[in-house]
Write a protein that holds these residues in place. Sequence first.
Motif, PDB file in Angstrom:
ATOM      1  N   TYR A  68      30.703  39.037  42.925  1.00 54.67           N
ATOM      2  CA  TYR A  68      29.691  38.783  43.945  1.00 54.67           C
ATOM      3  C   TYR A  68      30.242  37.800  44.974  1.00 54.67           C
ATOM      4  N   THR A  69      29.726  37.878  46.178  1.00 57.42           N
ATOM      5  CA  THR A  69      30.061  36.886  47.185  1.00 57.42           C
ATOM      6  C   THR A  69      28.781  36.183  47.608  1.00 57.42           C
ATOM      7  N   THR A  70      28.892  34.917  47.933  1.00 58.82           N
ATOM      8  CA  THR A  70      27.719  34.152  48.341  1.00 58.82           C
ATOM      9  C   THR A  70      27.530  34.170  49.845  1.00 58.82           C
ATOM     10  N   ALA A 115      20.673  38.629  40.352  1.00 62.63           N
ATOM     11  CA  ALA A 115      21.202  39.817  41.038  1.00 62.63           C
ATOM     12  C   ALA A 115      21.708  40.840  40.017  1.00 62.63           C
ATOM     13  N   ALA A 116      22.399  40.370  38.988  1.00 62.45           N
ATOM     14  CA  ALA A 116      22.916  41.275  37.957  1.00 62.45           C
ATOM     15  C   ALA A 116      21.775  41.930  37.182  1.00 62.45           C
ATOM     16  N   ASP A 131      33.324  41.774  48.886  1.00 59.58           N
ATOM     17  CA  ASP A 131      34.001  41.433  47.661  1.00 59.58           C
ATOM     18  C   ASP A 131      34.522  42.690  46.975  1.00 59.58           C
ATOM     19  N   ASN A 138      31.690  42.338  37.410  1.00 55.50           N
ATOM     20  CA  ASN A 138      31.200  42.479  38.782  1.00 55.50           C
ATOM     21  C   ASN A 138      31.594  41.237  39.555  1.00 55.50           C
ATOM     22  N   HIS A 143      29.047  43.451  45.406  1.00 56.28           N
ATOM     23  CA  HIS A 143      27.717  42.882  45.266  1.00 56.28           C
ATOM     24  C   HIS A 143      27.562  41.701  46.207  1.00 56.28           C
ATOM     25  N   ARG A 144      26.358  41.546  46.738  1.00 58.35           N
ATOM     26  CA  ARG A 144      26.042  40.394  47.569  1.00 58.35           C
ATOM     27  C   ARG A 144      24.889  39.641  46.940  1.00 58.35           C
ATOM     28  N   LEU A 145      24.961  38.329  47.001  1.00 60.67           N
ATOM     29  CA  LEU A 145      23.845  37.527  46.540  1.00 60.67           C
ATOM     30  C   LEU A 145      22.845  37.374  47.670  1.00 60.67           C
ATOM     31  N   VAL A 203      23.286  34.682  40.625  1.00 61.21           N
ATOM     32  CA  VAL A 203      24.147  35.746  40.109  1.00 61.21           C
ATOM     33  C   VAL A 203      23.458  36.455  38.945  1.00 61.21           C
TER      34      VAL A 203
END
Length: 125
Positions: free
Chosen positions: A110-112, A10-11, A118, A108, A122-124, A7
């Motif tokens: 995120y989904t794993t 990604a951020a 989400d 934000n 954002h996607r990881l 996370v």
Amino acid sequence: MNERDQVLQAAAELVAAFARNDREAYFGAFSADASFVFYTLEQPLLSRDAYQALWDSWRAEDGFEVLACTSSNAFVSLQGDVAIFIHDVATELRMQGEHHFTQERETNVYTTQATSQDHHGHRLP
């Protein structure tokens, strides 16, 4: 790399893309059905395309350009296959030839799972 580190990475990539005005990398970090809430707008933007259209109009009509963007005070909360990322964002930008500085707090989500969408889109990896 653990989920929290994913996370944070990604951020950091998202902030870096925004800071360098890398439209493709910035919008590529969002799913197509991401939603965006900006306090300056009357209503939410309910897709990545809607946000891209607004971004493009800011650039064409207002000379919008990000000059710098930094993230601080990051906090990650893992909730199953969802991660909530909260941080402070300091942004310097130019609009209509004038410099503007903002200091905001942003959330934000995120989904794993790459197939799950989400709230913030954002996607990881």
